[in-house]
Scaffold this active site. Structure first.
Site, PDB file in Angstrom:
ATOM      1  N   LYS A 143      -8.064   3.484   6.732  1.00  0.00           N
ATOM      2  CA  LYS A 143      -7.304   4.669   6.299  1.00  0.00           C
ATOM      3  C   LYS A 143      -5.812   4.373   6.166  1.00  0.00           C
ATOM      4  O   LYS A 143      -5.191   4.718   5.164  1.00  0.00           O
ATOM      5  CB  LYS A 143      -7.481   5.813   7.303  1.00  0.00           C
ATOM      6  CG  LYS A 143      -8.851   6.417   7.378  1.00  0.00           C
ATOM      7  CD  LYS A 143      -8.849   7.681   8.234  1.00  0.00           C
ATOM      8  CE  LYS A 143      -8.516   7.434   9.684  1.00  0.00           C
ATOM      9  NZ  LYS A 143      -9.564   6.702  10.407  1.00  0.00           N
ATOM     10  N   THR A 144      -5.247   3.764   7.198  1.00  0.00           N
ATOM     11  CA  THR A 144      -3.802   3.555   7.198  1.00  0.00           C
ATOM     12  C   THR A 144      -3.390   2.596   6.092  1.00  0.00           C
ATOM     13  O   THR A 144      -2.410   2.840   5.375  1.00  0.00           O
ATOM     14  CB  THR A 144      -3.350   3.024   8.569  1.00  0.00           C
ATOM     15  OG1 THR A 144      -3.713   3.968   9.583  1.00  0.00           O
ATOM     16  CG2 THR A 144      -1.847   2.819   8.608  1.00  0.00           C
ATOM     17  N   GLU A 167      -3.083  10.593   5.655  1.00  0.00           N
ATOM     18  CA  GLU A 167      -4.215   9.990   6.335  1.00  0.00           C
ATOM     19  C   GLU A 167      -4.901  11.091   7.121  1.00  0.00           C
ATOM     20  O   GLU A 167      -4.309  11.673   8.035  1.00  0.00           O
ATOM     21  CB  GLU A 167      -3.733   8.871   7.256  1.00  0.00           C
ATOM     22  CG  GLU A 167      -4.842   8.198   8.038  1.00  0.00           C
ATOM     23  CD  GLU A 167      -4.341   7.062   8.907  1.00  0.00           C
ATOM     24  OE1 GLU A 167      -5.004   6.774   9.929  1.00  0.00           O
ATOM     25  OE2 GLU A 167      -3.290   6.477   8.578  1.00  0.00           O
TER      26      GLU A 167
END
Length: 474
Positions: free
Chosen positions: A126-127, A170
Site C-alpha cells: 500500500k505505502t 493509503e
C-alpha cells in the site's frame, strides 16, 4: 486498544483539534494538514520524535507523555489512533467533557470532504503504491492532496495539501476503516488474509474487500496475480474493473522483469508496450508500479508519460532503506511484518546483494499475528535469508500472550543453525556484527521499533576488527 466506532458523528466544523498519538507517521501527517487548514493543533505522544519537533516548529502545542493536563480547554475535537489504551487520561477527559472524540480515519474522512478520491488498499504494497501514484501525479503537473502510511523519500513527508481536486490515500483494512471513505478509484494491491484479530475469519476479510471495491464510484484496479485478489475479483459486481500483474489476462501486463540492480520490465496495455526502469529494486515493485500505472491510466493519462512519471519514484522511508555501511557491511531497514512482505523484501535484497549474504534481524509484530503465522515466518526467513537474528515480539496494542515470543518463530526453523534468538538488543547487535562479513547486507524487519537497533548494529560493526569474522552460527 480502542476499536474505531465509525458510527460516531463527525463534526461539521473543527476549530481546535487535539491528537492523542500525534507522533506517528500517519497522525503527524494528519496534524500537519489540519495546520494547513488554519486549525489549532495540540497533541501528545509517549516519546519525543522528529515529527513532534517539526509540528511544534509549525505552531502545534505538543507534549511528550500522556496526561489529562495536555488537553487544552479550547479543544473541540479529539483525534486518536487505535493503538491507545481505553484508560488514556486525555481520552477519558475528552469523553468526560463531551467533546467530539473520533478515530484518525474519521478525521481523514473530514479532510477529504467531497474530493475525487483514490484509495489504495491491500495487505502488502500500500505505502509503496501510494508513493508511486503521488510521485507520478506530481511529475505529471498534478497537485494532489495525499496521506500515505510512510514518508515518501523524495518529498520527505507522508502527507501534503495540494491545489487540485484529487486526493490520494493509503486506506487501512486492518480495522475496517477503509470502508468509511467515499472512494472514486479503488486500488487493491493484493488480498492476503491478515488482521484476523479484527475480522475473525478469512471470509469476512475477503468480503470486506469486495465491498470496498464495489463501493468505488468510478473504477476498481486489482491484482490479476494474487489468489486472494482473484477471489475478490470473481465476487465483484462493479462495471469497471482494471486488472494488473504478470498474468496473461491482465489489462496492464508486466513482463520481462529483470531484477539485477534496480528492477526493469515491460508494461503492456491495449497492445501498446513500453519499457520501464525503476529506482528501487525487487520484482514486487515492478508489480506495484503496474498497479500505479493502471490507476494513472484510469485517471486519463497515457501509458508512456505514466511510466516515465512512475520511474521517478525514489522509495519510501522504512522500505529497504539504507542506514549505513560499516567495514563493508550494509545495514538496511524494512517495514515488512507479514511473511509475504518479508519474502518480497528479502527477494529484493537478494537481487542486489551480489556475492554477499543476507542477515535478517526480525522483530515479530503483535502476539496475535505471531501466534497465527510463526511457522510461515520461520519458513520464509529460513528460505530467503542466510541467517536470522530473532528478537522478541513487539506487542503494539496487544497484551502479552504466554508462550508467544520470538523463540516461537526461531524454534520452528528446520535447521537451528540458521537462526539465533537474542531478546537482548545489545547482545543481538553484537552477535550480528560477529557473524557479518564485508559484502553482507543486514536487514531489520518489522513495523514496530526494530529500526531503533540500527545504531547499535552500526556501532558494533565499527568496533569489531576489520576482516572476515567468525562463522558462528551462519
Amino acid at each position: 486498544m480502542i476499536r474505531p466506532d465509525l458510527t460516531l458523528p463527525i463534526p461539521d466544523d473543527i476549530t481546535a483539534a487535539h491528537f492523542i498519538g500525534i507522533g506517528g507517521s500517519g497522525m503527524s501527517g494528519l496534524a500537519g494538514m489540519f495546520l494547513d487548514r488554519g486549525i489549532r493543533v495540540s497533541g501528545s505522544d509517549r516519546a519525543d520524535s522528529a515529527a513532534l519537533r517539526a509540528l511544534a516548529a509549525r505552531g502545534a502545542d505538543v507534549h511528550v507523555g500522556h496526561d489529562a493536563a495536555n488537553l487544552p480547554d479550547d479543544a473541540d475535537t479529539v483525534i486518536h489512533t487505535g493503538a491507545i489504551w481505553p484508560e488514556n487520561p486525555e481520552f477519558l477527559l475528552a469523553k468526560e467533557r463531551g467533546l467530539h472524540v473520533i478515530h484518525r480515519s474519521q478525521a481523514l474522512h473530514w479532510l477529504i470532504g467531497g474530493r475525487r478520491l483514490v484509495s489504495v488498499a491491500g495487505a502488502h504494497g500500500k505505502t509503496t503504491s501510494t508513493g508511486m501514484i503521488v510521485t507520478a501525479l506530481r511529475a505529471l503537473a498534478t497537485a494532489p492532496t495525499f496521506v500515505s502510511g510512510g514518508v515518501i523519500a523524495d518529498l520527505g513527508v507522508s502527507s501534503g495539501t495540494g491545489s487540485d481536486d484529487l486526493f490520494v490515500i493509503e486506506a487501512d483494512e486492518s480495522d475496517g476503516t477503509f470502508l468509511l471513505y467515499d472512494t472514486s478509484i479503488a486500488l487493491i494491491t493484493n488480498v492476503d488474509p491478515d488482521h484476523l484479530d479484527h475480522w475473525g475469519t478469512r471470509d469476512a476479510f475477503y468480503d470486506a474487500f469486495v465491498r470496498f471495491g464495489d463501493d468505488a464510484r468510478e473504477a476498481v484496479v486489482i491484482s490479476a496475480d494474487d489468489p486472494g485478489a482473484a477471489r475478490v475479483r470473481a465476487a465483484l459486481s462493479h462495471p469497471h474493473v482494471v486488472t494488473f500483474g504478470e498474468d496473461a489476462s491482465a489489462d496492464v501486463r508486466v513482463s520481462d522483469i529483470t531484477t539485477a540492480g534496480p528492477v526493469s520490465f515491460t508494461l503492456t496495455h491495449q497492445g501498446v508496450s513500453a519499457p520501464c526502469r525503476l529506482a528501487v529494486p525487487g520484482a514486487h515493485n515492478a508489480v506495484n508500479a503496474a498497479g500505479a500505472v493502471a490507476v494513472l491510466l484510469t485517471l486519463g493519462y497515457d501509458l508512456e508519460p505514466a511510466l516515465r512519471a512512475v520511474e521517478g519514484f525514489a522509495g519510501t522511508v522504512r522500505r529497504f532503506e539504507l542506514h549505513g555501511v560499516r567495514r563493508g557491511v550494509s545495514v538496511y531497514d524494512d517495514y515488512a511484518h507479514h511473511p509475504t512482505e518479508v519474502a518480497a523484501a528479502l527477494a529484493a535484497a537478494r537481487s542486489v546483494v551480489g556475492a554477499g549474504r543476507l542477515i535478517a534481524i526480525q522483530q515479530p509484530h503483535t502476539y496475535s499475528r505471531t501466534q497465527e503465522m510463526y511457522r510461515e515466518f520461520a519458513e520464509v526467513l529460513e528460505a530467503a535469508a542466510d541467517h536470522t537474528v530473532m528478537l522478541d515480539v513487539y506487542g503494539a496494542r496487544e497484551d502479552p500472550v504466554p508462550g508467544v515470543t520470538g523463540a516461537l518463530v526461531s524454534d520452528a526453523f528446520a535447521d537451528p543453525e540458521h537462526v539465533h534468538y537474542v531478546p537482548d538488543w545489545q547482545q543481538a547487535a553484537d552477535y550480528t556484527a560477529s557473524i557479518a562479513r564485508p559484502g553482507d547486507y543486514v536487514i531489520t524487519l518489522g513495523c514496530g521499533n526494530v529500526y531503533q537497533i540500527i545504531p547499535q548494529v552500526l556501532q558494533a560493526l565499527a568496533e569489531t576488527e576489520t576482516g572476515a569474522p567468525a562463522e558462528t552460527g551462519a
